[in-house]
Design an enzyme around this catalytic site. Structure first.
Site, PDB file in Angstrom:
ATOM      1  N   THR A  14      78.474   6.107  71.071  1.00  0.00           N
ATOM      2  CA  THR A  14      79.402   5.176  70.427  1.00  0.00           C
ATOM      3  C   THR A  14      80.563   5.915  69.777  1.00  0.00           C
ATOM      4  O   THR A  14      81.653   5.358  69.623  1.00  0.00           O
ATOM      5  CB  THR A  14      78.658   4.326  69.384  1.00  0.00           C
ATOM      6  OG1 THR A  14      77.483   3.785  69.986  1.00  0.00           O
ATOM      7  CG2 THR A  14      79.512   3.182  68.865  1.00  0.00           C
ATOM      8  N   TYR A  58      66.373  11.050  72.656  1.00  0.00           N
ATOM      9  CA  TYR A  58      67.139   9.846  72.978  1.00  0.00           C
ATOM     10  C   TYR A  58      66.951   9.551  74.464  1.00  0.00           C
ATOM     11  O   TYR A  58      67.384  10.321  75.318  1.00  0.00           O
ATOM     12  CB  TYR A  58      68.604  10.079  72.638  1.00  0.00           C
ATOM     13  CG  TYR A  58      69.558   8.934  72.910  1.00  0.00           C
ATOM     14  CD1 TYR A  58      69.119   7.637  73.165  1.00  0.00           C
ATOM     15  CD2 TYR A  58      70.942   9.150  72.883  1.00  0.00           C
ATOM     16  CE1 TYR A  58      70.002   6.603  73.399  1.00  0.00           C
ATOM     17  CE2 TYR A  58      71.843   8.125  73.116  1.00  0.00           C
ATOM     18  CZ  TYR A  58      71.372   6.858  73.376  1.00  0.00           C
ATOM     19  OH  TYR A  58      72.256   5.833  73.610  1.00  0.00           O
ATOM     20  N   LYS A  67      64.775   7.708  69.925  1.00  0.00           N
ATOM     21  CA  LYS A  67      65.580   6.501  70.103  1.00  0.00           C
ATOM     22  C   LYS A  67      65.292   6.024  71.515  1.00  0.00           C
ATOM     23  O   LYS A  67      65.688   6.665  72.502  1.00  0.00           O
ATOM     24  CB  LYS A  67      67.069   6.797  69.916  1.00  0.00           C
ATOM     25  CG  LYS A  67      67.971   5.593  70.186  1.00  0.00           C
ATOM     26  CD  LYS A  67      69.448   5.976  70.062  1.00  0.00           C
ATOM     27  CE  LYS A  67      70.334   4.767  70.404  1.00  0.00           C
ATOM     28  NZ  LYS A  67      71.787   5.103  70.350  1.00  0.00           N
ATOM     29  N   ILE A  91      68.676   2.253  65.979  1.00  0.00           N
ATOM     30  CA  ILE A  91      69.928   3.008  65.937  1.00  0.00           C
ATOM     31  C   ILE A  91      70.930   2.130  66.660  1.00  0.00           C
ATOM     32  O   ILE A  91      70.864   1.954  67.873  1.00  0.00           O
ATOM     33  CB  ILE A  91      69.781   4.399  66.566  1.00  0.00           C
ATOM     34  CG1 ILE A  91      68.790   5.226  65.725  1.00  0.00           C
ATOM     35  CG2 ILE A  91      71.136   5.096  66.639  1.00  0.00           C
ATOM     36  CD1 ILE A  91      68.522   6.622  66.255  1.00  0.00           C
TER      37      ILE A  91
END
Length: 306
Positions: A48, A136, A165, A207
């Site tokens: 992001t 992740y 995540k 998250i």
């Protein structure tokens, strides 16, 4: 090393000026916005945050800026993964030296390592630093999946692999991790739309991308779910489900950054190959965002016209 972080951790955007430079004034304001509105942590330089388009100097400068500005008020987690193990190790060591509370390490993208290669990658990164590593898993971006049994294996074998995540979109896979993980191993939903059911299964939170727009509401949603107030959590989940979906109507972070620009918090600037949102999609986002902002009466009640 086991932490006990829970809640809504925002994957913060990286604001840019019209000349393409990092807008540190806007980033400063965003950090205060999140702390004031109870975000439970910040991920800096993740997907992001358009980390893939930052120069090496910008990358370290943005991480340092966020760490210094937050000043230990909430955890700061630096995105340090790469498709090169050597680079991921170097990024993680740099983030640790700057004071990051943890690192978020995406599985290698593009080169599609085997199970053995994935284990070697995460083992090398974790062994090179002392701060917690949050793996992740996002197959939609990396073209490979971290199997649930490998997640559990790494969590049991390496003390500072402290969480994951999980953004596969597969609740069955997440269920297997939650069932088999060691005590204290943190599991965060990487999909905003699945955060509520994930926490109901035992996850520690999310998250989040959409928390860039509504940090207090996402904090409240996750806290309600964590404390067993499922009526409140369910109401918030459905209230914000449409904006969550609109945050992914185009590639992240295009919609969420556009939303922040409509709220007057950042300029509508991206790093190529990210680009401005299609007008039709932007209108849909604007209408839903305006409706929610008026309802919450928290941040503002008007959005500029297109």
């Amino acid at each position: 090393m086991r932490m006990n972080w829970q809640g809504s951790i925002v994957a913060i955007v990286t604001p840019f000026n019209e000349d393409g430079s990092v807008d540190y004034r806007a980033l400063d304001d965003l950090i205060e916005f999140h702390i004031e509105n109870q975000s439970d942590g910040i991920v800096v330089c993740g997907t992001t945050g358009e980390a893939a388009t930052l120069s090496k100097e910008e990358y370290s400068e943005v991480i340092k800026f966020v760490i210094d500005k937050v000043n230990k008020r909430i955890p700061v987690i630096a995105g340090t993964g790469s498709n090169s193990t050597i680079t991921a190790v170097a990024n993680s060591q740099m983030a640790e030296s700057l004071g990051a509370d943890a690192v978020l390490v995406v599985s290698p993208y593009y080169n599609k390592p085997t199970r053995k290669g994935l284990k070697d990658y995460f083992t090398q990164v974790a062994s090179a630093i002392s701060v917690p590593v949050i793996m992740y898993n996002v197959p939609g971006r990396t073209a490979s999946n971290i199997p649930a049994d490998l997640v559990v294996e790494l969590a049991n074998e390496i003390e500072n692999i402290a969480g994951i995540k999980e953004a596969s979109g597969n609740l069955e896979q997440m269920s297997c991790i939650l069932r088999d993980k060691p005590d204290g191993f943190m599991v965060f939903s990487g999909d905003d739309a699945l955060a509520f059911p994930a926490v109901c299964m035992g996850a520690d939170g999310v998250i989040s991308v959409a928390a860039n727009l509504f940090p207090k509401e996402f904090h409240d949603l996750i806290q309600a779910a964590l404390t067993g107030d499922l009526i409140t959590a369910r109401e918030l989940h459905f209230k914000y489900l449409n904006i969550i979906q609109l945050c992914f109507i185009e590639s992240n972070p295009i919609p969420v950054k556009t939303g922040l620009s409509l709220m007057g918090k950042v300029q509508e600037e991206f790093r190529s190959p990210m680009c401005r949102m299609e007008d039709e999609n932007k209108t849909k986002l604007m209408v839903e965002l305006q409706k929610l902002l008026v309802q919450t009466n928290t941040y503002m009640t008007e959005i500029e016209e297109l």
